[in-house]
Write a protein that holds these residues in place. Structure first.
Motif, PDB file in Angstrom:
ATOM      1  N   ARG A 195       0.792  -1.151  -0.110  1.00 52.99           N
ATOM      2  CA  ARG A 195      -0.070  -0.024   0.199  1.00 52.99           C
ATOM      3  C   ARG A 195       0.867   1.192  -0.099  1.00 52.99           C
ATOM      4  N   ALA A 196       1.804   1.195   0.752  1.00 53.99           N
ATOM      5  CA  ALA A 196       2.937   2.349   0.618  1.00 53.99           C
ATOM      6  C   ALA A 196       3.518   2.798  -0.784  1.00 53.99           C
ATOM      7  N   VAL A 197       3.687   1.643  -1.693  1.00 57.41           N
ATOM      8  CA  VAL A 197       4.238   1.648  -3.054  1.00 57.41           C
ATOM      9  C   VAL A 197       3.048   2.288  -3.691  1.00 57.41           C
ATOM     10  N   LEU A 198       1.664   1.819  -3.303  1.00 55.93           N
ATOM     11  CA  LEU A 198       0.650   2.310  -4.322  1.00 55.93           C
ATOM     12  C   LEU A 198       0.298   3.983  -3.900  1.00 55.93           C
ATOM     13  N   ARG A 199       0.366   4.222  -2.694  1.00 58.08           N
ATOM     14  CA  ARG A 199       0.310   5.604  -2.278  1.00 58.08           C
ATOM     15  C   ARG A 199       1.304   6.464  -3.091  1.00 58.08           C
ATOM     16  N   SER A 200       2.563   6.151  -3.202  1.00 56.97           N
ATOM     17  CA  SER A 200       3.445   6.774  -3.847  1.00 56.97           C
ATOM     18  C   SER A 200       3.054   6.761  -5.259  1.00 56.97           C
ATOM     19  N   ARG A 201       2.621   5.792  -6.053  1.00 56.42           N
ATOM     20  CA  ARG A 201       2.056   6.090  -7.272  1.00 56.42           C
ATOM     21  C   ARG A 201       1.289   7.012  -7.415  1.00 56.42           C
ATOM     22  N   LEU A 202       0.203   6.818  -6.366  1.00 57.44           N
ATOM     23  CA  LEU A 202      -0.865   8.072  -6.692  1.00 57.44           C
ATOM     24  C   LEU A 202      -0.396   9.371  -6.357  1.00 57.44           C
ATOM     25  N   THR A 203       0.449   9.458  -5.457  1.00 60.09           N
ATOM     26  CA  THR A 203       1.030  10.669  -5.264  1.00 60.09           C
ATOM     27  C   THR A 203       1.680  11.363  -6.339  1.00 60.09           C
ATOM     28  N   GLN A 204       2.436  10.533  -7.047  1.00 60.99           N
ATOM     29  CA  GLN A 204       3.152  11.072  -8.013  1.00 60.99           C
ATOM     30  C   GLN A 204       2.204  11.518  -9.035  1.00 60.99           C
ATOM     31  N   ALA A 205       1.221  10.591  -9.438  1.00 64.75           N
ATOM     32  CA  ALA A 205       0.175  10.731 -10.483  1.00 64.75           C
ATOM     33  C   ALA A 205      -0.393  12.105 -10.126  1.00 64.75           C
ATOM     34  N   GLU A 206      -0.746  12.522  -9.146  1.00 66.18           N
ATOM     35  CA  GLU A 206      -1.726  13.684  -8.728  1.00 66.18           C
ATOM     36  C   GLU A 206      -0.548  14.780  -8.825  1.00 66.18           C
ATOM     37  N   LEU A 207       0.587  14.561  -8.500  1.00 66.11           N
ATOM     38  CA  LEU A 207       1.648  15.808  -8.600  1.00 66.11           C
ATOM     39  C   LEU A 207       1.862  16.098 -10.063  1.00 66.11           C
ATOM     40  N   ALA A 208       1.556  15.011 -11.005  1.00 69.24           N
ATOM     41  CA  ALA A 208       1.938  15.099 -12.452  1.00 69.24           C
ATOM     42  C   ALA A 208       0.809  15.846 -12.935  1.00 69.24           C
ATOM     43  N   ALA A 209      -0.399  15.430 -12.318  1.00 70.92           N
ATOM     44  CA  ALA A 209      -1.590  16.149 -12.805  1.00 70.92           C
ATOM     45  C   ALA A 209      -1.701  17.606 -12.590  1.00 70.92           C
ATOM     46  N   ALA A 210      -1.138  18.088 -11.231  1.00 68.33           N
ATOM     47  CA  ALA A 210      -1.167  19.320 -10.785  1.00 68.33           C
ATOM     48  C   ALA A 210      -0.149  20.090 -11.622  1.00 68.33           C
ATOM     49  N   GLN A 218      -4.957  20.591 -19.072  1.00 63.16           N
ATOM     50  CA  GLN A 218      -6.445  20.182 -18.564  1.00 63.16           C
ATOM     51  C   GLN A 218      -6.305  19.289 -17.193  1.00 63.16           C
ATOM     52  N   LEU A 219      -6.938  19.420 -16.243  1.00 63.79           N
ATOM     53  CA  LEU A 219      -6.843  18.717 -15.096  1.00 63.79           C
ATOM     54  C   LEU A 219      -7.399  17.331 -15.631  1.00 63.79           C
ATOM     55  N   ALA A 220      -6.654  16.149 -15.448  1.00 67.27           N
ATOM     56  CA  ALA A 220      -7.057  14.928 -15.927  1.00 67.27           C
ATOM     57  C   ALA A 220      -6.892  13.913 -14.399  1.00 67.27           C
ATOM     58  N   THR A 221      -8.049  14.143 -13.744  1.00 70.98           N
ATOM     59  CA  THR A 221      -8.052  13.563 -12.343  1.00 70.98           C
ATOM     60  C   THR A 221      -8.366  11.956 -12.806  1.00 70.98           C
ATOM     61  N   GLU A 226      -6.920   6.177 -12.067  1.00 70.34           N
ATOM     62  CA  GLU A 226      -6.485   5.060 -12.860  1.00 70.34           C
ATOM     63  C   GLU A 226      -5.371   4.376 -12.166  1.00 70.34           C
ATOM     64  N   ALA A 227      -4.166   5.087 -11.875  1.00 64.87           N
ATOM     65  CA  ALA A 227      -3.165   4.712 -11.361  1.00 64.87           C
ATOM     66  C   ALA A 227      -3.292   3.950  -9.958  1.00 64.87           C
ATOM     67  N   VAL A 228      -4.211   3.966  -9.397  1.00 65.01           N
ATOM     68  CA  VAL A 228      -4.677   3.135  -8.274  1.00 65.01           C
ATOM     69  C   VAL A 228      -5.723   2.194  -8.416  1.00 65.01           C
ATOM     70  N   MET A 229      -6.400   2.424  -9.385  1.00 65.94           N
ATOM     71  CA  MET A 229      -7.447   1.358  -9.707  1.00 65.94           C
ATOM     72  C   MET A 229      -6.990   0.021 -10.376  1.00 65.94           C
ATOM     73  N   GLY A 230      -7.719  -0.872  -9.790  1.00 66.20           N
ATOM     74  CA  GLY A 230      -7.042  -2.297 -10.248  1.00 66.20           C
ATOM     75  C   GLY A 230      -6.129  -2.617  -9.251  1.00 66.20           C
ATOM     76  N   ALA A 231      -5.506  -1.580  -8.477  1.00 58.43           N
ATOM     77  CA  ALA A 231      -4.506  -2.084  -7.524  1.00 58.43           C
ATOM     78  C   ALA A 231      -5.127  -1.811  -6.049  1.00 58.43           C
ATOM     79  N   GLY A 232      -6.337  -1.786  -5.943  1.00 56.69           N
ATOM     80  CA  GLY A 232      -7.116  -2.031  -4.708  1.00 56.69           C
ATOM     81  C   GLY A 232      -6.759  -3.076  -4.127  1.00 56.69           C
ATOM     82  N   GLU A 233      -6.706  -4.094  -4.533  1.00 54.67           N
ATOM     83  CA  GLU A 233      -6.244  -5.325  -3.802  1.00 54.67           C
ATOM     84  C   GLU A 233      -4.718  -5.607  -4.135  1.00 54.67           C
ATOM     85  N   ASP A 234      -4.134  -6.085  -2.935  1.00 58.51           N
ATOM     86  CA  ASP A 234      -2.661  -6.091  -2.951  1.00 58.51           C
ATOM     87  C   ASP A 234      -2.388  -7.481  -3.890  1.00 58.51           C
TER      88      ASP A 234
END
Length: 442
Positions: A195-210, A218-221, A226-234
């Motif tokens: 989950r820590a790796v997943l949080r890092s991926r999501l944070t990087q994706a959000e920073l890239a979007a910002a 354009q804001l592409a949330t 989608e960077a985290v979708m599908g990885a909801g399960e470990d």
């Protein structure tokens, strides 16, 4: 000149006249006899002709009776053979249906457990992301309150976020060893690290979007999501699912291995029923085989539907619209895996032309076999789809799963029109609508 001779004797002329008269009488008698003989001959010929006609008719009748008797014998043999085949088939399917039903229950439970684990993982991820973000915001606000420089504010926020991340990794506590020296917290630690790796991926994706927005883009949330979708399960949960799923599929592949070839597949049963229909169409109709066919094919369809996995992407990647693009307001597209559809499965392709006369492109008007596929979809595919969408699908968890869910509903509406009174379809639509409304309100 002819005169009577002395003593009463006739003269020559009298005798000639008498002979002529007798000859005329005799000739008349002969002619009458000949006429009667001719009439008798004609009657005999007529009688002979009638007798020959009657004999011919009798022979034809005998031949017809022989043909009817032969046909009746063939029909009796065919009916008995078909009756025996159906009885044996039903006995076979009664045994196999129990195995298929158990596999269905196991697979439904496996998918429900996977969906529940994914939902729990997403909830945990959301909670942990909020904790990290709240710690960073609190540290940044504190630094701003102390009139710190922007770099100092950023450093304070990064330090607080890193501390929160470390505390999340350590929240499972120190290793706990069982009597065999195994760390019982090892699985929880591995999940926390993933989950820590997943949080890092999501944070990087959000920073890239910002950053894209800051650069005038354009804001592409949805890209960040989608960077985290599908990885909801470990990864461990996905591996366990894959292992158990393979075990079930391997078991499913052996269900009909011990059955005779003529009972072992949709194609084999279809060939037997179609052969009977072709040779004995009236008897096929009188036996109500069109009503029985869906039940005879059902176990095979249910067994193959075990491989039907629309929500977990059993199809090839497909470009779909999402977000603003789906509403016609943008160009956001993405390649996601959308299920291949139940109409691409072997049972569907095999039964698509069931009962079709040889050389014909369509069934005759009023042929009840035309409703075979719609009945199978309503009886088997629709309940399976409802279990999948009601128990295993969460709106927003995956763009691919949501696209597959939408496509699945559209396919079902082809066979089960929404304006018809089909309770299960209406209940499915209500379930999907309720989930979408709940997701929109949250």
């Amino acid at each position: 000149r002819a005169a009577a001779a002395p003593g009463g004797a006739l003269t020559a002329g009298a005798r000639l006249q008498a002979v002529s008269s007798a000859a005329a009488v005799a000739l008349a008698a002969l002619r009458q006899g000949a006429a009667r003989a001719n009439a008798s001959h004609s009657n005999v010929q007529s009688a002979l002709t009638r007798s020959r006609g009657n004999l011919t008719a009798c022979l034809a009748r005998i031949e017809g009776l022989e043909a009817d008797t032969k046909l009746a014998g063939e029909k009796y043999v065919a009916m008995q053979q078909f009756k025996t085949y159906i009885a044996d088939l039903c006995e076979c399917l009664a045994d196999k249906s129990l195995v298929v039903e158990e596999l269905e229950d196991d697979l439904a439970q496996l998918r429900a457990d996977r969906a529940a684990a994914s939902t729990d993982a997403l909830a945990a991820l959301d909670r942990e992301m909020n904790l990290t973000a709240e710690a960073a915001v609190a540290a940044a606000l504190q630094a701003l309150g102390q009139r710190a420089s922007p770099d100092a504010v950023r450093a304070a926020a990064d330090a607080a976020a890193a501390a929160a991340e470390q505390s999340l990794l350590n929240e499972n506590g120190p290793p706990e060893l069982d009597e065999f020296g195994r760390n019982v917290n090892l699985q929880r630690e591995r999940e926390a690290q993933e989950r820590a790796v997943l949080r890092s991926r999501l944070t990087q994706a959000e920073l890239a979007a910002a950053a894209a927005v800051s650069a005038g883009g354009q804001l592409a949330t949805d890209d960040a999501a989608e960077a985290v979708m599908g990885a909801g399960e470990d990864a461990g949960q996905a591996r366990r699912y894959a292992v158990r799923y393979k075990e079930l599929m391997d078991t499913a592949a052996t269900v009909f291995l011990d059955a005779s070839e003529q009972f072992s597949s949709v194609r084999a049963v279809k060939a037997e029923l179609e052969d009977f229909k072709l040779k004995w169409p009236r008897e096929y109709e009188q036996a109500y085989m069109s009503l029985s066919a869906p039940a005879l094919f059902a176990p095979f369809v249910r067994l193959e539907l075990l491989h039907w996995d629309p929500l977990y992407a059993d199809g090839a990647p497909k470009r779909v619209l999402f977000g603003a693009a789906a509403a016609g307001g943008g160009e956001q597209q993405q390649d996601v895996r959308v299920h291949k559809g139940f109409d691409a499965m072997q049972w569907y392709e095999s039964l698509f032309d069931y009962g079709l006369p040889e050389g014909s492109a369509s069934l005759p008007q009023g042929d009840a076999d035309a409703d075979l596929l719609p009945q199978l979809v309503r009886r088997l595919v629709l309940p399976t789809a409802r279990r999948l969408l009601s128990d295993c699908w969460t709106p927003g968890a995956s763009i691919g799963a949501s696209a597959s869910a939408a496509q699945l509903l559209m396919e079902l509406l082809v066979y089960v029109p929404a304006d018809e009174v089909w309770g299960e379809l209406r209940e499915l639509m209500d379930d999907v609508t309720g989930k979408l409304e709940a997701a929109a309100a949250s």
